[in-house]
Design a protein around this motif. Structure first.
Motif, mmCIF file in Angstrom:
data_model
loop_
_atom_site.group_PDB
_atom_site.id
_atom_site.type_symbol
_atom_site.label_atom_id
_atom_site.label_comp_id
_atom_site.label_asym_id
_atom_site.label_seq_id
_atom_site.Cartn_x
_atom_site.Cartn_y
_atom_site.Cartn_z
ATOM 1 N N LEU A 92 0.736 -1.522 -0.204
ATOM 2 C CA LEU A 92 -0.133 -0.245 0.119
ATOM 3 C C LEU A 92 0.592 0.662 0.096
ATOM 4 O O LEU A 92 0.469 1.973 -1.192
ATOM 5 N N ASP A 93 1.897 1.020 0.695
ATOM 6 C CA ASP A 93 2.911 2.190 0.586
ATOM 7 C C ASP A 93 3.405 2.563 -0.741
ATOM 8 O O ASP A 93 3.592 3.354 -0.835
ATOM 9 N N VAL A 94 4.155 1.840 -1.232
ATOM 10 C CA VAL A 94 4.004 1.489 -2.651
ATOM 11 C C VAL A 94 2.935 2.343 -3.481
ATOM 12 O O VAL A 94 3.420 3.114 -4.427
ATOM 13 N N LEU A 95 2.219 1.566 -3.413
ATOM 14 C CA LEU A 95 0.743 1.960 -4.555
ATOM 15 C C LEU A 95 0.819 3.738 -4.388
ATOM 16 O O LEU A 95 -0.252 4.224 -4.917
ATOM 17 N N SER A 96 0.749 4.296 -2.652
ATOM 18 C CA SER A 96 0.680 4.931 -2.690
ATOM 19 C C SER A 96 1.488 6.304 -2.130
ATOM 20 O O SER A 96 1.002 7.400 -2.076
ATOM 21 N N ALA A 97 2.252 5.935 -2.715
ATOM 22 C CA ALA A 97 3.146 6.965 -3.099
ATOM 23 C C ALA A 97 4.132 7.123 -4.808
ATOM 24 O O ALA A 97 3.454 6.350 -5.567
ATOM 25 N N PRO A 98 4.499 8.403 -5.167
ATOM 26 C CA PRO A 98 4.564 8.721 -5.936
ATOM 27 C C PRO A 98 5.329 7.397 -6.832
ATOM 28 O O PRO A 98 6.119 6.855 -6.122
ATOM 29 N N PRO A 99 5.058 7.177 -8.544
ATOM 30 C CA PRO A 99 4.578 8.322 -9.262
ATOM 31 C C PRO A 99 3.431 7.553 -9.340
ATOM 32 O O PRO A 99 2.527 7.546 -9.867
ATOM 33 N N PHE A 100 2.728 6.640 -8.241
ATOM 34 C CA PHE A 100 1.652 5.953 -8.375
ATOM 35 C C PHE A 100 0.241 6.490 -8.049
ATOM 36 O O PHE A 100 -1.150 6.535 -8.264
ATOM 37 N N SER A 101 0.567 7.946 -7.221
ATOM 38 C CA SER A 101 -0.478 8.142 -5.801
ATOM 39 C C SER A 101 -0.768 9.193 -7.341
ATOM 40 O O SER A 101 -1.942 9.363 -6.680
ATOM 41 N N ASP A 102 -0.127 10.276 -8.012
ATOM 42 C CA ASP A 102 -0.630 11.152 -8.624
ATOM 43 C C ASP A 102 -0.746 10.844 -10.361
ATOM 44 O O ASP A 102 -0.610 11.712 -10.819
ATOM 45 N N LEU A 103 -0.896 9.490 -10.538
ATOM 46 C CA LEU A 103 -0.955 8.863 -11.958
ATOM 47 C C LEU A 103 -1.809 9.470 -12.704
ATOM 48 O O LEU A 103 -1.630 10.010 -14.363
ATOM 49 N N GLN A 104 -3.605 9.371 -11.648
ATOM 50 C CA GLN A 104 -4.560 9.804 -12.839
ATOM 51 C C GLN A 104 -4.722 10.930 -12.794
ATOM 52 O O GLN A 104 -4.941 11.329 -14.196
ATOM 53 N N ASP A 105 -3.714 11.884 -12.411
ATOM 54 C CA ASP A 105 -4.175 13.423 -12.124
ATOM 55 C C ASP A 105 -3.526 13.726 -13.716
ATOM 56 O O ASP A 105 -3.496 14.862 -13.922
ATOM 57 N N LYS A 106 -2.010 13.178 -13.465
ATOM 58 C CA LYS A 106 -0.663 13.170 -14.581
ATOM 59 C C LYS A 106 -1.846 13.561 -15.748
ATOM 60 O O LYS A 106 -1.354 14.003 -16.534
ATOM 61 N N LEU A 107 -2.374 11.807 -15.873
ATOM 62 C CA LEU A 107 -3.177 11.410 -17.017
ATOM 63 C C LEU A 107 -4.026 12.703 -18.256
ATOM 64 O O LEU A 107 -4.192 12.890 -19.136
ATOM 65 N N ASN A 108 -5.082 12.992 -16.325
ATOM 66 C CA ASN A 108 -6.140 13.963 -16.739
ATOM 67 C C ASN A 108 -5.265 15.166 -17.394
ATOM 68 O O ASN A 108 -6.087 16.384 -18.486
ATOM 69 N N ALA A 109 -4.057 15.657 -17.046
ATOM 70 C CA ALA A 109 -3.420 16.861 -17.391
ATOM 71 C C ALA A 109 -2.812 17.208 -18.700
ATOM 72 O O ALA A 109 -2.976 18.043 -19.305
#
Length: 727
Positions: free
Chosen positions: A271-288
């Motif tokens: 969970l720590d890995v999935l909640s840390a960058p680059p995965f934590s804000d991946l969707q936001d970056k794709l949307n941007a």
């Protein structure tokens, strides 16, 4: 018997001394404290041993760790015997132990006679009789008890002891008989016991009715005690089984807690890995990136509807409608699961409130968790479908499927965004897409659009995995908290040691196969056994109280019967004593009469011969009247013993002792021991001493005379006696 040789290895003050004796009279001279009495005591020691622990002779003469010696004598049949005795004493200052070894050797055959008491073997009498006949010491010669010579003679004739007054003994026997049961008067110990017997018989009869109640109470108490014992065994077995089951269950919980903690740690790391960058804000970056592309397209002024995936609007519309229907279906399922989860939660809460067992209310809670998980999964899938639908709408630059339907009806296929349009913006987006792909470990596609699509799939998967892992972490955390609470305060090493101890037992093996239902049944069995045991214990206490009440109402028949039996035994014993006293008194009277008619004439005849020789014929006859009174006849008539001088009385005493020894021993087929005399003639003048010694020489009995005077030695030498110095 004639003693030939005496060897004293160690005895009193004598050490390594050898003496050779002859038949007849042997005179041993020596001053006081030279060992005369010691040598006389040594002869008695050889034949009769060291005596009791506190006897005067033993304390006086056995002063070292080892005492003893030997004695050689010729018997009446001519055979020569050797008697050896050695006494060893071990003492640590507190306790004392003694070993007395004696050997009787026939010198003719060298055969050892297995006999521990030479005196009784050769003389046929015990030590007391020997001392009071043949052994005339200093005390015996002067009769310190003050009794008359006739009294001493009477005692010796009837008991072989001059100090035992049998007339007084007869009086004491008669008095003892009267104490038990007087003939012509009331009282007496036997009558008192008979009265006590009557009282006990009456009490025993009165306790007959009460005894039945006591017996019934005792039987009921024994039955109750037996049942309580059986229940106690069952209780102990149930407690043992339950303890084993609880131990096994705690060990299982301990293992489960350790396993859960390990899993929780692994999921928490994921969970720590999935909640840390680059995965934590991946969707936001794709949307941007998409938003930036849309803005660039609007700013280019083309006014055309962009297509990203489908070049055919009809195909895009068909995909959009399919995704929209799936999204609605998944949303309905998610809502249904949420409602079912709420219902299950309410049911579990109701069961907890009303105190249902844990194995029952845990079912609705588990169902609730399952419904929630299913609802979340379908909600996530609904979100994915909406996202794909939105991608299609974004591709055709429309806000709804209705607008896409219009495009499909118009037949406008539009066109894709070309690589050459808005070059600066497209190149910047491509660089961002490439950087995200590298950071997230996604392989780059043939063009930025394919890479962007792969990143979107990765973002969707990361979001789904993150929610799944987060749910796992929450579930494992809750389970670990419950397990920790169950095993809190336990000593892990102690629990494991206890588990290993019971694992090989039948109770432990059975406990390993138990489930929750079996443990619940075992708990009920234990509670029932404890309750039954407590009830039986109370019943037993009540019966004990009843028995105590019955026992207090009167004495126990068994006790009364025992007391009655003891009183009857005492009456019987007293009656036997009474009869024995009467018989003993009659025996004493009969023995006195027998002595008057048989033994006394023989003894007086022999004593008269010795007395006549010792007094030069002045007193040539000793007579005894029916009451054992002594009379001495002389040329001038009869004289009472009370009128004799002390020296003459001593001669008469010695004559009687010599006659008594010859009669007791010689006429009974036993050896006649030598007469051992210690300062016996101290009160006799020289003339009578010479006649007494001459009479003793002619008696045929060996005599050993110890003296500190020179008169005996001088007269003895004139008479041919053996004279030696002991100093």
């Amino acid at each position: 018997m004639k003693i030939q040789e005496i060897y004293v290895q160690s005895f009193g003050t004598l050490r390594e001394r050898f003496f050779r004796l002859e038949e007849g009279v042997n005179i041993l001279e020596g001053p006081n404290e030279s060992g005369k009495s010691t040598l006389a005591a040594f002869i008695k020691y050889i034949f009769y041993g060291p005596g009791s622990k506190n006897s005067p002779d033993r304390m006086r003469y056995l002063t070292g760790a080892k005492s003893g010696g030997w004695l050689l004598f010729e018997a009446a049949d001519g055979n020569v015997w050797r008697v050896e005795r050695v006494t060893m004493i071990d003492s640590d200052g507190v306790r004392e132990s003694m070993r007395d070894n004696v050997r009787i050797v026939d010198t003719r055959t060298n055969k050892v006679i297995p006999e521990k008491n030479p005196g009784e073997y050769f003389f046929g009498v015990n030590e007391s009789v020997f001392v009071n006949t043949a052994y005339i010491g200093q005390v015996n010669a002067v009769r310190p008890d003050g009794t008359s010579l006739s009294g001493a003679v009477e005692n010796m004739l009837q008991s072989a002891d001059e100090n035992v007054d049998l007339k007084k003994a007869g009086d004491r026997l008669n008095q003892a008989r009267r104490d038990l049961l007087p003939k012509n008067s009331a009282g007496g110990k036997i009558r008192e016991k008979e009265e006590e017997k009557a009282r006990l018989e009456e009490a025993l009869a009165a306790a007959a009715d009460q005894s039945a109640k006591v017996l019934d109470a005792q039987a009921a108490l024994e039955t109750a005690a037996r049942k309580r014992q059986e229940l106690e065994e069952k209780k102990e077995q149930a407690e043992e089984a339950l303890d084993a089951a609880e131990t096994v269950n705690l060990c299982k919980k301990l293992a489960a807690a350790e396993e859960t903690a390990g899993k929780l740690k692994s999921y928490q790391s994921a969970l720590d890995v999935l909640s840390a960058p680059p995965f934590s804000d991946l969707q936001d970056k794709l949307n941007a990136i998409r938003n930036a592309g849309t803005q660039d397209a609007e700013m280019s002024g083309t006014g055309s509807r962009l297509k990203m995936r489908n070049e055919d609007a009809s195909a895009a519309l068909e995909d959009g409608e399919y995704l929209e229907s799936k999204s609605r279906l998944f949303l309905a399922v998610a809502i249904t699961m949420a409602i079912a989860g709420l219902v299950a939660l309410a049911a579990g809460a109701v069961m907890v409130y009303f105190g249902f067992p844990s194995n029952q209310f845990i079912v609705p809670f588990c169902a609730m968790g399952l419904f929630v998980i299913i609802g979340v999964v379908f909600y996530i899938m609904q979100g994915k479908n909406l996202s794909l639908l939105q991608d299609i709408l974004d591709e055709w630059n429309v806000d709804s499927l209705d607008e896409l339907d219009e495009i499909a009806e118009e037949g406008d296929e539009g066109r894709k965004m070309s690589a050459g349009q808005n070059g600066a913006v497209n190149e910047n987006a491509a660089a961002q897409i490439q950087a995200l792909a590298a950071a997230c470990g996604v392989a780059a596609g043939a063009n930025p659009e394919e890479t962007l699509e792969a990143l979107q799939k990765k973002a969707d998967k990361v979001a789904a995995d993150r929610e799944t892992v987060r749910a796992k972490v929450e579930n494992l955390s809750g389970r670990l908290d419950v397990l920790k609470e169950a095993i809190s305060g336990l000593d892990r090493a102690e629990l494991i040691a206890k588990y290993k101890k019971i694992a090989a037992t039948p109770a432990g093996k059975a406990a390993m196969q138990m489930d929750a239902a079996a443990m619940a049944r075992l708990q009920k069995e234990r509670d029932f056994a404890v309750s039954a045991w407590n009830a039986q214990a109370r019943k037993e206490a009540e019966l004990e109280h009843v028995l105590a009440s019955c026992s207090q109402d009167g004495a126990s028949p068994d006790i009364l019967a025992g007391q009655l039996a003891r009183v009857e035994e005492e009456i019987a014993e007293m009656s036997r004593q009474h009869d024995a006293y009467a018989l003993a008194q009659e025996a004493l009277q009969s023995a006195g009469q027998s002595l008057r008619t048989t033994l006394i004439p023989t003894i007086t005849a022999k004593a008269s011969e010795t007395m006549s020789a010792a007094t030069g014929g002045k007193y040539d006859h000793i007579a005894m009247d029916p009451s054992f009174g002594l009379q001495f006849e002389s040329r001038n008539g009869s004289n009472s013993v009370d009128l004799l001088s002390k020296g003459t009385a001593d001669l008469a005493y010695i004559s009687l002792r010599l006659a008594l020894a010859q009669t007791l021993f010689g006429e009974n087929g036993k050896e006649v021991p030598p007469m051992i005399m210690d300062e016996t003639f101290a009160a006799v003048d020289c003339d009578r001493l010479a006649m007494a010694l001459e009479a003793m020489c002619s008696s045929g009995v060996q005599c050993i005379l110890y003296t500190c005077r020179s008169d005996e030695g001088k007269i003895g030498e004139q008479l041919g006696c053996t004279v030696m110095s002991i100093a």
